[in-house]
Design an enzyme around this catalytic site. Structure first.
Site, short mmCIF file in Angstrom:
data_model
loop_
_atom_site.label_atom_id
_atom_site.label_comp_id
_atom_site.label_asym_id
_atom_site.label_seq_id
_atom_site.Cartn_x
_atom_site.Cartn_y
_atom_site.Cartn_z
N GLN A 1 0.52 -1.09 0.13
CA GLN A 1 0.44 0.56 0.20
C GLN A 1 1.08 1.04 0.00
O GLN A 1 0.06 2.38 0.40
CB GLN A 1 -1.02 -0.47 1.42
CG GLN A 1 -2.11 -1.22 1.53
CD GLN A 1 -3.00 -1.35 2.84
OE1 GLN A 1 -2.46 -0.43 3.56
NE2 GLN A 1 -3.71 -1.72 2.26
N HIS B 1 -0.80 -0.11 5.73
CA HIS B 1 -1.03 0.91 5.94
C HIS B 1 0.05 2.00 6.87
O HIS B 1 0.38 1.88 7.79
CB HIS B 1 -1.26 0.64 7.59
CG HIS B 1 -2.41 -0.83 7.95
ND1 HIS B 1 -2.96 -1.47 8.95
CD2 HIS B 1 -3.35 -1.13 6.80
CE1 HIS B 1 -3.78 -2.60 8.47
NE2 HIS B 1 -4.21 -2.34 7.24
#
Length: 191
Positions: free
Chosen positions: A88, A152
């Site tokens: 991510q 995250h």
């Protein structure tokens, strides 16, 4: 137009408008028709956007590209930070400084290579007058520890009225670290 995080945000915004329109219609206020018009195509994992005073739009793509969109075409803006494009992580949020008209300053968050892996960083730069490149790129904040986890990173950046910046940092897949005040994981950092 957008995939990933931006599509989710757009869907939530449209849903909120539909719900609000339903309530307004019930109370006698007529809701306006909502039209969605594609502004640009060919984007690959856009993350965030900032609308420039002249109507052009800066778009961050997770792979590290910063694009300027004008009248349906996109052009890469050179000088973006070197990002870790994994999981991510990548080029994340973008915000124009409150005094952008004068300073040309933008703020970017991104996944930065650190000892132990990668972490969230905040950079500032000035957008050239022609909008083609970033100048004077510098980090304002880098999280304390890198991690090999690919999830995250966060991340949003907001400028307060007094010029203070607030940056969200994800817990990087390590929930207990978010409770450790000695680390930046899972925090809102004031810069």
């Amino acid at each position: 137009m957008f995939r990933g995080g931006m599509m989710h945000q757009a869907a939530r915004a449209i849903g909120a408008l539909v719900i609000a329109g339903s309530f307004m219609g019930a109370s006698g206020v007529v809701a306006q028709e909502l039209r969605i018009t594609q502004q640009v195509s060919g984007l690959d994992t856009p993350w965030a956007l900032a609308i420039l005073p002249n109507g052009d739009v800066l778009v961050t793509e997770r792979d590290g590209r910063l694009l300027r969109v004008r009248e349906g075409t996109s052009q890469e803006v050179t000088g973006a930070p070197q990002v870790v494009d994994a999981g991510q992580g990548g080029l994340l949020d973008i915000t124009l400084a409150r005094d952008f008209d004068r300073s040309r300053t933008i703020f970017l968050t991104y996944a930065k290579a650190l000892e132990g892996g990668a972490g969230t960083a905040l950079a500032a730069a000035e957008l050239s007058q022609d909008g083609a490149r970033l100048e004077n790129l510098r980090d304002l904040f880098t999280m304390s520890r890198g991690s090999a986890a690919g999830q995250h990173f966060g991340s949003r950046v907001v400028e307060a009225r007094d010029g203070t910046l607030f940056v969200t940092v994800g817990e990087r897949g390590d929930r207990p670290a978010a409770q450790d005040l000695g680390q930046h994981n899972g925090s809102v950092v004031r810069v």
